[in-house]
Design a protein around this motif. Structure first.
Motif, PDB file in Angstrom:
ATOM      1  N   LEU A   1      24.313   9.812   1.712  1.00 37.99           N
ATOM      2  CA  LEU A   1      24.749   9.530   3.076  1.00 37.99           C
ATOM      3  C   LEU A   1      26.229   9.175   3.072  1.00 37.99           C
ATOM      4  CD1 LEU A   1      23.573   9.212   5.968  1.00 37.99           C
ATOM      5  CD2 LEU A   1      23.294   6.792   5.457  1.00 37.99           C
ATOM      6  N   ALA A   2      26.985   9.807   3.943  1.00 36.57           N
ATOM      7  CA  ALA A   2      28.416   9.509   4.043  1.00 36.57           C
ATOM      8  C   ALA A   2      28.623   8.081   4.528  1.00 36.57           C
ATOM      9  CB  ALA A   2      29.082  10.494   5.004  1.00 36.57           C
ATOM     10  N   ASP A   3      29.600   7.384   3.933  1.00 36.23           N
ATOM     11  CA  ASP A   3      29.886   6.036   4.402  1.00 36.23           C
ATOM     12  C   ASP A   3      30.717   6.102   5.684  1.00 36.23           C
ATOM     13  OD1 ASP A   3      32.549   6.510   3.656  1.00 36.23           O
ATOM     14  OD2 ASP A   3      32.270   5.596   1.687  1.00 36.23           O
TER      15      ASP A   3
ATOM     16  N   LYS B   1      15.394  -5.730   0.609  1.00 34.82           N
ATOM     17  CA  LYS B   1      14.207  -6.492   0.241  1.00 34.82           C
ATOM     18  C   LYS B   1      13.812  -6.345  -1.220  1.00 34.82           C
ATOM     19  CE  LYS B   1      12.341  -6.238   4.933  1.00 34.82           C
ATOM     20  NZ  LYS B   1      11.194  -5.797   5.778  1.00 34.82           N
ATOM     21  N   ASN B   2      14.243  -5.284  -1.879  1.00 35.46           N
ATOM     22  CA  ASN B   2      13.887  -5.106  -3.283  1.00 35.46           C
ATOM     23  C   ASN B   2      14.963  -4.289  -3.989  1.00 35.46           C
ATOM     24  OD1 ASN B   2      13.288  -2.256  -2.817  1.00 35.46           O
ATOM     25  ND2 ASN B   2      11.390  -2.970  -1.855  1.00 35.46           N
ATOM     26  N   ALA B   3      14.774  -4.091  -5.282  1.00 37.56           N
ATOM     27  CA  ALA B   3      15.792  -3.413  -6.085  1.00 37.56           C
ATOM     28  C   ALA B   3      15.963  -1.952  -5.685  1.00 37.56           C
ATOM     29  CB  ALA B   3      15.424  -3.513  -7.567  1.00 37.56           C
TER      30      ALA B   3
ATOM     31  N   SER C   1      19.427   2.186  -3.257  1.00 36.17           N
ATOM     32  CA  SER C   1      19.693   3.170  -2.209  1.00 36.17           C
ATOM     33  C   SER C   1      20.934   2.784  -1.415  1.00 36.17           C
ATOM     34  CB  SER C   1      18.485   3.271  -1.269  1.00 36.17           C
ATOM     35  OG  SER C   1      17.337   3.719  -1.957  1.00 36.17           O
ATOM     36  N   TYR C   2      21.066   1.495  -1.136  1.00 36.55           N
ATOM     37  CA  TYR C   2      22.221   0.976  -0.399  1.00 36.55           C
ATOM     38  C   TYR C   2      23.512   1.268  -1.155  1.00 36.55           C
ATOM     39  CZ  TYR C   2      24.939  -2.554   2.212  1.00 36.55           C
ATOM     40  OH  TYR C   2      25.864  -3.206   2.987  1.00 36.55           O
ATOM     41  N   LEU C   3      23.486   1.049  -2.471  1.00 34.99           N
ATOM     42  CA  LEU C   3      24.678   1.291  -3.279  1.00 34.99           C
ATOM     43  C   LEU C   3      25.072   2.762  -3.275  1.00 34.99           C
ATOM     44  CD1 LEU C   3      24.100  -0.979  -6.403  1.00 34.99           C
ATOM     45  CD2 LEU C   3      25.896  -1.204  -4.690  1.00 34.99           C
ATOM     46  N   GLU C   4      24.082   3.647  -3.211  1.00 32.76           N
ATOM     47  CA  GLU C   4      24.361   5.081  -3.221  1.00 32.76           C
ATOM     48  C   GLU C   4      24.679   5.623  -1.834  1.00 32.76           C
ATOM     49  OE1 GLU C   4      21.331   7.324  -5.145  1.00 32.76           O
ATOM     50  OE2 GLU C   4      21.980   6.697  -7.143  1.00 32.76           O
ATOM     51  N   GLY C   5      24.600   4.748  -0.817  1.00 32.57           N
ATOM     52  CA  GLY C   5      24.855   5.210   0.538  1.00 32.57           C
ATOM     53  C   GLY C   5      23.738   6.055   1.096  1.00 32.57           C
TER      54      GLY C   5
ATOM     55  N   ASP D   1      19.803   6.543   2.833  1.00 36.97           N
ATOM     56  CA  ASP D   1      18.860   5.913   3.747  1.00 36.97           C
ATOM     57  C   ASP D   1      17.653   5.459   2.945  1.00 36.97           C
ATOM     58  OD1 ASP D   1      17.212   5.109   5.760  1.00 36.97           O
ATOM     59  OD2 ASP D   1      16.834   7.111   6.564  1.00 36.97           O
ATOM     60  N   ALA D   2      17.414   4.154   2.897  1.00 38.05           N
ATOM     61  CA  ALA D   2      16.326   3.621   2.074  1.00 38.05           C
ATOM     62  C   ALA D   2      14.954   4.056   2.559  1.00 38.05           C
ATOM     63  CB  ALA D   2      16.397   2.093   2.045  1.00 38.05           C
ATOM     64  N   SER D   3      14.866   4.523   3.801  1.00 33.34           N
ATOM     65  CA  SER D   3      13.571   4.975   4.314  1.00 33.34           C
ATOM     66  C   SER D   3      13.221   6.380   3.851  1.00 33.34           C
ATOM     67  CB  SER D   3      13.573   4.944   5.849  1.00 33.34           C
ATOM     68  OG  SER D   3      14.516   5.876   6.362  1.00 33.34           O
ATOM     69  N   GLY D   4      14.193   7.061   3.230  1.00 36.65           N
ATOM     70  CA  GLY D   4      13.942   8.413   2.756  1.00 36.65           C
ATOM     71  C   GLY D   4      13.173   8.423   1.449  1.00 36.65           C
ATOM     72  N   ALA D   5      12.936   9.618   0.941  1.00 33.84           N
ATOM     73  CA  ALA D   5      12.185   9.763  -0.300  1.00 33.84           C
ATOM     74  C   ALA D   5      12.994   9.218  -1.477  1.00 33.84           C
ATOM     75  CB  ALA D   5      11.853  11.236  -0.536  1.00 33.84           C
ATOM     76  N   VAL D   6      12.285   8.640  -2.429  1.00 34.34           N
ATOM     77  CA  VAL D   6      12.934   8.116  -3.629  1.00 34.34           C
ATOM     78  C   VAL D   6      13.388   9.280  -4.496  1.00 34.34           C
ATOM     79  CG1 VAL D   6      12.586   6.759  -5.721  1.00 34.34           C
ATOM     80  CG2 VAL D   6      11.540   6.031  -3.581  1.00 34.34           C
ATOM     81  N   PRO D   7      14.636   9.272  -4.972  1.00 34.42           N
ATOM     82  CA  PRO D   7      15.111  10.371  -5.820  1.00 34.42           C
ATOM     83  C   PRO D   7      14.247  10.521  -7.068  1.00 34.42           C
ATOM     84  CG  PRO D   7      16.935   8.991  -5.114  1.00 34.42           C
ATOM     85  CD  PRO D   7      15.680   8.278  -4.711  1.00 34.42           C
ATOM     86  N   ASN D   8      14.054  11.748  -7.470  1.00 38.43           N
ATOM     87  CA  ASN D   8      13.217  12.015  -8.639  1.00 38.43           C
ATOM     88  C   ASN D   8      14.078  12.011  -9.896  1.00 38.43           C
ATOM     89  OD1 ASN D   8      10.981  12.657 -10.166  1.00 38.43           O
ATOM     90  ND2 ASN D   8      11.204  14.864  -9.854  1.00 38.43           N
ATOM     91  N   ASP D   9      14.583  10.837 -10.261  1.00 34.01           N
ATOM     92  CA  ASP D   9      15.355  10.725 -11.489  1.00 34.01           C
ATOM     93  C   ASP D   9      14.899   9.497 -12.267  1.00 34.01           C
ATOM     94  OD1 ASP D   9      16.631   8.473 -10.352  1.00 34.01           O
ATOM     95  OD2 ASP D   9      18.209   9.715  -9.516  1.00 34.01           O
ATOM     96  N   VAL D  10      15.374   9.396 -13.502  1.00 34.02           N
ATOM     97  CA  VAL D  10      14.905   8.346 -14.405  1.00 34.02           C
ATOM     98  C   VAL D  10      15.224   6.962 -13.862  1.00 34.02           C
ATOM     99  CG1 VAL D  10      15.166   7.371 -16.715  1.00 34.02           C
ATOM    100  CG2 VAL D  10      15.072   9.846 -16.412  1.00 34.02           C
ATOM    101  N   LEU D  11      16.421   6.797 -13.281  1.00 35.00           N
ATOM    102  CA  LEU D  11      16.830   5.482 -12.789  1.00 35.00           C
ATOM    103  C   LEU D  11      15.839   4.935 -11.776  1.00 35.00           C
ATOM    104  CD1 LEU D  11      18.947   3.203 -12.572  1.00 35.00           C
ATOM    105  CD2 LEU D  11      20.055   4.555 -10.777  1.00 35.00           C
ATOM    106  N   PHE D  12      15.495   5.753 -10.776  1.00 30.26           N
ATOM    107  CA  PHE D  12      14.639   5.276  -9.693  1.00 30.26           C
ATOM    108  C   PHE D  12      13.158   5.287 -10.068  1.00 30.26           C
ATOM    109  CE2 PHE D  12      18.427   5.856  -7.215  1.00 30.26           C
ATOM    110  CZ  PHE D  12      18.310   4.918  -6.208  1.00 30.26           C
ATOM    111  N   ARG D  13      12.770   6.108 -11.015  1.00 32.21           N
ATOM    112  CA  ARG D  13      11.359   6.189 -11.374  1.00 32.21           C
ATOM    113  C   ARG D  13      10.965   5.192 -12.460  1.00 32.21           C
ATOM    114  NH1 ARG D  13       8.846   8.665  -7.210  1.00 32.21           N
ATOM    115  NH2 ARG D  13       9.936  10.571  -6.631  1.00 32.21           N
ATOM    116  N   CYS D  14      11.871   4.925 -13.382  1.00 33.34           N
ATOM    117  CA  CYS D  14      11.501   4.140 -14.566  1.00 33.34           C
ATOM    118  C   CYS D  14      12.176   2.776 -14.653  1.00 33.34           C
ATOM    119  CB  CYS D  14      11.819   4.928 -15.838  1.00 33.34           C
ATOM    120  SG  CYS D  14      10.943   6.496 -15.969  1.00 33.34           S
ATOM    121  N   PHE D  15      13.380   2.638 -14.114  1.00 33.03           N
ATOM    122  CA  PHE D  15      14.126   1.403 -14.332  1.00 33.03           C
ATOM    123  C   PHE D  15      14.148   0.488 -13.107  1.00 33.03           C
ATOM    124  CE2 PHE D  15      15.745   4.108 -17.704  1.00 33.03           C
ATOM    125  CZ  PHE D  15      15.780   3.227 -18.776  1.00 33.03           C
TER     126      PHE D  15
END
Length: 210
Positions: free
Chosen positions: A50-52, A159-161, A166-170, A172-186
């Motif tokens: 998301l564009a800032d 409310k959570n990590a 999502s906020y740091l990446e700009g 929308d936190a209501s969208g789907a979680v990215p399918n990468d190691v950071l968001f899935r495992c850490f």
């Protein structure tokens, strides 16, 4: 089953693409006008990021329109963290991380010294110094860094990590979680990873010496 509704960032991305095409601009040309990479423009248009606010202002100028026209009916306060807010969160996270890392490193060093050197006045003095330094870092972490971080997250509705990431990446936190190691495992299991790190700091010296 009803159709899946697009997220706010996907809607904004679609509007950016529509305005770009209407203006007869390529992604590369638009990227030069708003001082980002072509890949960034592509990520905006596809809804991956998301564009800032600052980028939206530049986009609106490039299209000869307004930020409101790009945002549409979405809530800019909820969906668009400013660059300043993201930088503030990064500083708080880095401060907490450095204090935690310093605490664990000092504890690790203190345990390692006690295992590899016989007890004498010098060794005891070094260990005492390391323990005091670790205690100072821990106090700063618990009484200053973490309360400030929690206050920031509470005031910004993080409310959570996962939402904070999502906020740091700009995004929308209501969208789907990215399918990468950071968001899935850490990110979802950060407390377990932190516990593992603490166990390593206390247990690794004995394993290394043994």
């Amino acid at each position: 089953m009803g159709a899946v509704q697009p997220s706010a960032q996907q809607l904004i991305g679609a509007r950016i693409r529509e305005h770009r095409e209407a203006a007869g601009l390529s992604q590369a040309e638009l990227a030069r006008r708003v001082y980002v990479s072509r890949q960034t423009v592509g990520n905006w248009e596809s809804g991956r990021t998301l564009a800032d606010v600052q980028s939206l202002v530049l986009l609106a100028r490039a299209f000869g329109t307004t930020v409101d026209a790009l945002i549409g009916e979405s809530d800019p306060n909820a969906a668009l963290p400013t660059a300043e807010d993201r930088h503030a969160l990064v500083r708080l996270l880095v401060t907490a991380g450095l204090l935690l890392g310093a605490t664990l490193a000092l504890v690790f060093a203190s345990h390692l010294i006690s295992l590899v050197r016989p007890s004498d006045d010098v060794t005891d003095a070094v260990r005492a110094t390391l323990c005091v330094a670790a205690l100072i870092c821990e106090i700063a972490l618990l009484l200053r860094a973490l309360p400030r971080l929690r206050a920031f997250m509470r005031s910004h509705g993080l409310k959570n990590a996962s939402i904070a990431a999502s906020y740091l990446e700009g995004r929308d936190a209501s969208g789907a979680v990215p399918n990468d190691v950071l968001f899935r495992c850490f990110v979802p299991y950060w407390k377990l990873w932190l516990l593992a790190l603490i166990v390593v700091a206390f247990g690794a010296p004995a394993l290394l010496v043994g």
